[in-house]
Design an enzyme around this catalytic site. Structure first.
Site, PDB file in Angstrom:
ATOM      1  N   SER A   1       3.453  -5.634   3.675  1.00 54.77           N
ATOM      2  CA  SER A   1       3.885  -4.924   2.485  1.00 54.77           C
ATOM      3  C   SER A   1       5.038  -5.659   1.802  1.00 54.77           C
ATOM      4  O   SER A   1       4.886  -6.796   1.399  1.00 54.77           O
ATOM      5  CB  SER A   1       4.263  -3.486   2.844  1.00 54.77           C
ATOM      6  OG  SER A   1       4.524  -2.722   1.697  1.00 54.77           O
TER       7      SER A   1
ATOM      8  N   ASP B   1       4.336  -4.418  -5.366  1.00 55.67           N
ATOM      9  CA  ASP B   1       4.749  -5.122  -4.154  1.00 55.67           C
ATOM     10  C   ASP B   1       3.600  -6.010  -3.667  1.00 55.67           C
ATOM     11  O   ASP B   1       2.494  -5.972  -4.216  1.00 55.67           O
ATOM     12  CB  ASP B   1       5.228  -4.133  -3.091  1.00 55.67           C
ATOM     13  CG  ASP B   1       4.114  -3.323  -2.472  1.00 55.67           C
ATOM     14  OD1 ASP B   1       3.033  -3.219  -3.065  1.00 55.67           O
ATOM     15  OD2 ASP B   1       4.322  -2.770  -1.371  1.00 55.67           O
TER      16      ASP B   1
ATOM     17  N   ASP C   1       1.325  -6.157  -1.298  1.00 64.26           N
ATOM     18  CA  ASP C   1      -0.018  -5.663  -0.993  1.00 64.26           C
ATOM     19  C   ASP C   1      -0.487  -4.617  -1.997  1.00 64.26           C
ATOM     20  O   ASP C   1      -1.525  -3.982  -1.805  1.00 64.26           O
ATOM     21  CB  ASP C   1      -0.109  -5.141   0.437  1.00 64.26           C
ATOM     22  CG  ASP C   1       0.632  -3.837   0.652  1.00 64.26           C
ATOM     23  OD1 ASP C   1       1.713  -3.668   0.063  1.00 64.26           O
ATOM     24  OD2 ASP C   1       0.150  -2.991   1.431  1.00 64.26           O
TER      25      ASP C   1
ATOM     26  N   ASP D   1       0.427  -1.625  -3.065  1.00 61.18           N
ATOM     27  CA  ASP D   1       0.355  -0.170  -2.901  1.00 61.18           C
ATOM     28  C   ASP D   1       1.590   0.524  -3.469  1.00 61.18           C
ATOM     29  O   ASP D   1       1.631   1.754  -3.523  1.00 61.18           O
ATOM     30  CB  ASP D   1       0.111   0.236  -1.443  1.00 61.18           C
ATOM     31  CG  ASP D   1       1.209  -0.201  -0.486  1.00 61.18           C
ATOM     32  OD1 ASP D   1       2.163  -0.873  -0.932  1.00 61.18           O
ATOM     33  OD2 ASP D   1       1.111   0.111   0.714  1.00 61.18           O
TER      34      ASP D   1
END
Length: 573
Positions: free
Chosen positions: A144, A300, A302, A304
C-alpha cells in the site's frame, strides 16, 4: 527457538537463496533481532513487512509459508476451491511480480488454479476480479502506502472481501503449522502452466471493471470540459486505468503529474508515497498552480486510497482530510441521488469507530441509517455482503484514512471510484461557482465545526512493539478520568467488548469483533482513540471534536492531543 538459533538455521540452510544469505552474513545485531524476534502477522490489511531475510521479513520463504496456510484453508473450507481457483494481483513494489508468481506456484502445487494478472493492477480491481471470475479467493501483493523497503500480502475470500478475523484465524493456524519453510515443495512455473494450473489474465478484467465503475456516475451530463484537474498515481498502479476512466467519461482537462505517472518501486519523487502526507502533493500543487486547476487528486501505490486538494477562499490549495473528503462525498452522493429520484428508502452509510461523526450526521439528515465498524475496510465489505438479498441498499462507506467505496461490486476501498465521484462533484459545484472547500464550509455551518487529528507514534522493532503494548496496557489498567479539563464519561474497550458508563458505573456490550482498541468519550462529546496500527510499526492516537466555532474546535483538539501525548511520553520514556 531463540533469535540466534533461528538466525543460524537460516544462514546454514543449503536451500537458502544466495542473495538472502549474503544479506544475513552482513546483518547487524539490531537488524538480526528485528528480522527474527517474531513471525510476520496478519493485521487489518494482511501481512506486511520489510523485504529481506528472516521470519519477520517479506521474502520467498515467508510468502510460501503464508500460501501453504491459505491453500489449506481453501481446500478445507471453500467448495470446489481447486476448480474455482484464486486470482492474484500485484503492485509496483520490489519483488511484487516474484512474490505473486511464488504464491501462484504454491497454490497450483496444491492443485488450486491460479489466475495471475499480466502486470501491475490496483487492489480494488483484484477484489472485483474475485467475484467476476467466480474464484474461491484472491491475493494481492502490495505494501500500500508504506515506504519503499516494504512489501505485503493480502488475502481475499470468495466474496472479494479481505478475510475476516474468524476465517483469518483458520488461515493463520495453517500458516503456523508449517515447521520448516525450506521444506515446502513448489513445482516449476513451466510445469504448472503446462498442466493448466497457472493462467494469465489482464485487459478483459480491466474492461469489465471499468464498465462497472463508469456506471456509478450520478450526473453524467455535468460540464466536465469546464473542470481543470490534476492527477497523480504517486508512481503506483492507478496511472493507466485512471487516465482511461476519466477520458472515457469525458474529462478533457486532466493534467497528469508526468514525473509520477509510471510505476516505480523506489518512489523517487516522494519520501512517503501516501496521499495523506502533504509532501506527496508538492508536485501536484506546483502543476495545479501552473494550469489553474480546480482540484488535485492523488492515489496511493495500490490505488485503494485517494487524497484531494482544493482551493480555499484565498486561492491556495488545501489538502482535505479523509473525514472531510468523506463528508463532501456523502453530501454530494445523497443530495444528487435525492434530486434525481434514486435515493433508496432504506439505505445504509458506513464509517469506522475512528471516523468523524460529521458524515454520519449528514447521512442521517437524508434518512439513511449509519453504522460504524472496526478499523479495516474488510468490516465495511462484510456489511455490504450481509445486506445482499435484504431490503437495504449499500449507499456509501468510508474510513478516515482516505479509503472509500461507492459501488459494492468491489468489496474493498476503491480509489478509482473515489476519483470519478470526486471529479464529478468538483465539476458540479464549479457550475454553481463553488470549490470543494466552499462546500465543506457550508457543511460546517449546517452540521457543526468538526475537526479531527491523528498522532502517529512510530515505534519500530521488538522494543517498539513492547512500548506499543505498554501504552495500551497502561491506559487500559488506569483509564484517565479527565482530559484537557473535560471529564471522561465513557470508556470503550473493544478488546473486552465492554463499554463503561463512568457516572452510572454501568457496563454494556459492544457488538463488534474483539480488537485491541480503546476509546474515551468526554463530557462535551469529544473523543480520542488509542490503537496499534495494523500495517505499520506505530501506535495511533485519533482525536475528534465538534463545537459551534472553528477556533474553539481547533483549541480543544490541541488541548486533548497535548494531554494524551504527555501521558504516552511518560509511559514510553
Amino acid at each position: 527457538m531463540n533469535i540466534e538459533n533461528l538466525y543460524q538455521s537460516w544462514l546454514t540452510n543449503e536451500n537458502l537463496d544466495a542473495n538472502l544469505k549474503q544479506q544475513l552474513e552482513n546483518i547487524t545485531d539490531k537488524e538480526k533481532e528485528d528480522a527474527f524476534y517474531t513471525d510476520l502477522e496478519f493485521g487489518t490489511a494482511g501481512m506486511r513487512g520489510i523485504i529481506g531475510p528472516g521470519t519477520n521479513r517479506m521474502n520467498v520463504y515467508t510468502i510460501r509459508k503464508a500460501n501453504v496456510g491459505f491453500a489449506k484453508y481453501l481446500l478445507e473450507n471453500v467448495a470446489n476451491a481447486k476448480e474455482r481457483g484464486v486470482v492474484i494481483a500485484y503492485d509496483n513494489r520490489h519483488f511484487s511480480p516474484e512474490f505473486a508468481m511464488e504464491s501462484a506456484k504454491v497454490l497450483a502445487t496444491h492443485g488450486i488454479k491460479s489466475y495471475v494478472f499480466e502486470n501491475v493492477r490496483p487492489t480494488p480491481e483484484l477484489s472485483f476480479a474475485v467475484r467476476h471470475l467466480g474464484c474461491a479467493g484472491g491475493i494481492v501483493i502490495t505494501a500500500s502506502h508504506n515506504p519503499p523497503a516494504y512489501n505485503g500480502y493480502k488475502i481475499y475470500d470468495e466474496t472479494g472481501c479481505q478475510t475476516l478475523p474468524d476465517e483469518g484465524d483458520k488461515v493463520i493456524a495453517g500458516v503456523n503449522a508449517v515447521d520448516d519453510v525450506f521444506a515446502i515443495v513448489v513445482d516449476s512455473e513451466e510445469k504448472l502452466r503446462a498442466a493448466g494450473l497457472i493462467m494469465t489474465v489482464g485487459s478483459e478484467i480491466d474492461e469489465a471493471y471499468l464498465t462497472r465503475v463508469k456506471a456509478l456516475e450520478i450526473n453524467p451530463d455535468v460540464d466536465k470540459r469546464g473542470l481543470q484537474m490534476v492527477f497523480s498515481p504517486l508512481h503506483g498502479t492507478a496511472g493507466a486505468l485512471t487516465s482511461t476512466l476519466l477520458a472515457d467519461c469525458g474529462y478533457t482537462n486532466v493534467h497528469l503529474v508526468e514525473e509520477q505517472q509510471l510505476p516505480n518501486p523506489d518512489f523517487p519523487t516522494v519520501s512517503y508515497p501516501n496521499p495523506e502526507d502533504p509532501a506527496a502533493f508538492e508536485m501536484a500543487i506546483a502543476l495545479g498552480k501552473n494550469v489553474d486547476a480546480d482540484v488535485l487528486l492523488a492515489t496511493d501505490p495500490d490505488a485503494d486510497r485517494m487524497g484531494v486538494a482544493a482551493k480555499d477562499e484565498s486561492g491556495e490549495y488545501v489538502l482535505l482530510s479523509g473525514n472531510q473528503t468523506g463528508a463532501v462525498m456523502v453530501h454530494y452522493i445523497l443530495s444528487q441521488r435525492k434530486a434525481n429520484g434514486t435515493l433508496p428508502a432504506k439505505g445504509r452509510v458506513f464509517d469506522t469507530i475512528v471516523s468523524s461523526e460529521m458524515a454520519a450526521k449528514i447521512a442521517r439528515s437524508y434518512g439513511m441509517e449509519t453504522m460504524s465498524t472496526l478499523t479495516g475496510f474488510k468490516f465495511i465489505g462484510e456489511q455490504a455482503r450481509l445486506m445482499e438479498d435484504t431490503e437495504y441498499e449499500y449507499v456509501y462507506g468510508y474510513e478516515e484514512s482516505y479509503g472509500s467505496l461507492v459501488g459494492d461490486f468491489v468489496r474493498d476501498k476503491d480509489a478509482l471510484q473515489a476519483v470519478l465521484i470526486l471529479a464529478e462533484a468538483a465539476a458540479f459545484y464549479k457550475e454553481q461557482g463553488k470549490t470543494l472547500c466552499d462546500v465543506l464550509n457550508d457543511l460546517y455551518e449546517e452540521f457543526g465545526y468538526y475537526q479531527e487529528d491523528l498522532a502517529n507514534i512510530a515505534l519500530a522493532g521488538k522494543e517498539g512493539a513492547e512500548k506499543i503494548s505498554a501504552i495500551l496496557t497502561d491506559f487500559r489498567q488506569a483509564p484517565p478520568t479527565e482530559v484537557a479539563g473535560l471529564k471522561v464519561i465513557k470508556v470503550l474497550d473493544y478488546q473486552t467488548s465492554e463499554q463503561m458508563d463512568v457516572a452510572e458505573k454501568a457496563v454494556s456490550v459492544i457488538d463488534l469483533p474483539a480488537a485491541n482498541v480503546l476509546k474515551y468519550i468526554l463530557e462535551d462529546g469529544s473523543w480520542f482513540v488509542l490503537r496499534p496500527s495494523g500495517t505499520e510499526p506505530k501506535a495511533k492516537v485519533y482525536i475528534s471534536v465538534v463545537t459551534d466555532d472553528k477556533e474553539k474546535t481547533a483549541a480543544r483538539v490541541s488541548a486533548i492531543k497535548k494531554d494524551v501525548l504527555a501521558r504516552v511520553d511518560t509511559i514510553i520514556g
